[in-house]
Write a protein that holds these residues in place. Structure first.
Motif, PDB file in Angstrom:
ATOM      1  N   GLN A  19      19.836  45.025  52.657  1.00 51.58           N
ATOM      2  CA  GLN A  19      20.912  44.446  51.858  1.00 51.58           C
ATOM      3  C   GLN A  19      21.139  45.197  50.545  1.00 51.58           C
ATOM      4  O   GLN A  19      21.942  44.780  49.727  1.00 51.58           O
ATOM      5  N   ARG A  20      20.386  46.278  50.346  1.00 52.66           N
ATOM      6  CA  ARG A  20      20.493  47.114  49.147  1.00 52.66           C
ATOM      7  C   ARG A  20      20.243  46.313  47.866  1.00 52.66           C
ATOM      8  O   ARG A  20      20.989  46.406  46.895  1.00 52.66           O
ATOM      9  N   VAL A  21      19.180  45.544  47.880  1.00 49.97           N
ATOM     10  CA  VAL A  21      18.745  44.751  46.726  1.00 49.97           C
ATOM     11  C   VAL A  21      17.537  45.461  46.118  1.00 49.97           C
ATOM     12  O   VAL A  21      16.544  45.667  46.796  1.00 49.97           O
ATOM     13  N   ASN A  22      17.626  45.832  44.832  1.00 52.29           N
ATOM     14  CA  ASN A  22      16.528  46.610  44.264  1.00 52.29           C
ATOM     15  C   ASN A  22      15.470  45.776  43.550  1.00 52.29           C
ATOM     16  O   ASN A  22      14.414  46.301  43.194  1.00 52.29           O
ATOM     17  N   CYS A  23      15.701  44.486  43.351  1.00 52.66           N
ATOM     18  CA  CYS A  23      14.695  43.644  42.695  1.00 52.66           C
ATOM     19  C   CYS A  23      14.579  42.307  43.430  1.00 52.66           C
ATOM     20  O   CYS A  23      15.584  41.680  43.759  1.00 52.66           O
ATOM     21  N   CYS A  24      13.331  41.901  43.674  1.00 58.11           N
ATOM     22  CA  CYS A  24      13.083  40.608  44.315  1.00 58.11           C
ATOM     23  C   CYS A  24      11.879  39.959  43.643  1.00 58.11           C
ATOM     24  O   CYS A  24      11.192  40.586  42.834  1.00 58.11           O
ATOM     25  N   SER A  25      11.623  38.728  43.992  1.00 55.04           N
ATOM     26  CA  SER A  25      10.513  37.989  43.403  1.00 55.04           C
ATOM     27  C   SER A  25       9.688  37.332  44.503  1.00 55.04           C
ATOM     28  O   SER A  25      10.244  36.812  45.469  1.00 55.04           O
ATOM     29  N   ILE A  26       8.381  37.392  44.339  1.00 59.41           N
ATOM     30  CA  ILE A  26       7.466  36.719  45.255  1.00 59.41           C
ATOM     31  C   ILE A  26       6.681  35.692  44.449  1.00 59.41           C
ATOM     32  O   ILE A  26       6.005  36.045  43.483  1.00 59.41           O
ATOM     33  N   MET A  27       6.776  34.429  44.861  1.00 60.51           N
ATOM     34  CA  MET A  27       6.016  33.357  44.218  1.00 60.51           C
ATOM     35  C   MET A  27       4.794  33.056  45.078  1.00 60.51           C
ATOM     36  O   MET A  27       4.928  32.508  46.163  1.00 60.51           O
ATOM     37  N   HIS A  28       3.632  33.440  44.595  1.00 57.32           N
ATOM     38  CA  HIS A  28       2.406  33.228  45.361  1.00 57.32           C
ATOM     39  C   HIS A  28       1.680  31.971  44.925  1.00 57.32           C
ATOM     40  O   HIS A  28       0.861  31.452  45.652  1.00 57.32           O
ATOM     41  N   GLY A  29       1.979  31.468  43.756  1.00 62.49           N
ATOM     42  CA  GLY A  29       1.367  30.240  43.256  1.00 62.49           C
ATOM     43  C   GLY A  29      -0.028  30.458  42.709  1.00 62.49           C
ATOM     44  O   GLY A  29      -0.519  31.583  42.619  1.00 62.49           O
ATOM     45  N   TYR A  30      -0.681  29.365  42.337  1.00 64.91           N
ATOM     46  CA  TYR A  30      -2.039  29.432  41.792  1.00 64.91           C
ATOM     47  C   TYR A  30      -3.034  29.150  42.905  1.00 64.91           C
ATOM     48  O   TYR A  30      -3.771  30.026  43.307  1.00 64.91           O
TER      49      TYR A  30
END
Length: 174
Positions: free
Chosen positions: A117-128
């Motif tokens: 999708q040509r997205v250069n920034c993403c976020s991963i929420m792994h939690g505590y």
């Protein structure tokens, strides 16, 4: 029953079936069915996961301060831009409640989706949680060739329970 009533029944059945064409017999071939696109993509993701993410490899990651890493050859200013929030993640992945094997598949799928999708920034929420994913996710990301850098997210994106990832989306030229 007697023969006279049997003939009448046969004649009445024959009258009912007059003009009916017989159905041709279908041939049954016992071949392997074609796999759906979804199954093929899942198998491809598993191959990518196995080839990119190793649990025995431990990259050099910081032991103090925010979690951060950049690939060799990437400008350190890009890491600073991630920290400052200049990049806004367009895709978010929440790993809460997933096992390690499931998390690996999801991370591989996220990186493929970013490239596609040509997205250069993403976020991963792994939690505590117990801290297993918090420890493993950075080492997995550091192994993937499409990950240029990652940094601990700002408060608005999950603070130290999330990572902002910078993805290399350049396509190969023919």
């Amino acid at each position: 029953m007697n023969k006279k009533t049997d003939n009448n029944e046969f004649d009445s059945f024959a009258d009912l079936m007059k003009g009916v064409k017989p159905i041709p017999q279908d041939k049954v071939h016992f071949k392997h069915s074609k796999k759906s696109k979804k199954v093929l993509e899942l198998n491809e993701q598993k191959i990518h996961v196995d080839s990119y993410f190793s649990d025995t490899y431990h990259p050099l990651l910081p032991s103090e301060g925010p979690m951060r890493w950049k690939q060799d050859g990437v400008d350190s200013f890009e890491l600073k831009r991630l920290r400052r929030g200049d990049y806004i993640p367009e895709l978010l992945l929440d790993l809460h409640g997933l096992r390690q094997s499931e998390a690996k598949l999801e991370i591989a799928a996220l990186i493929q989706a970013c490239v596609k999708q040509r997205v250069n920034c993403c976020s991963i929420m792994h939690g505590y949680g117990t801290g297993i994913l918090k420890q493993k996710v950075p080492s997995w990301l550091a192994q993937h060739p499409k990950v240029l850098a990652f940094h601990q997210a700002s408060k608005e994106w999950g603070s130290d329970a999330a990572l902002l990832i910078l993805i290399d989306i350049e396509e190969l030229h023919p």
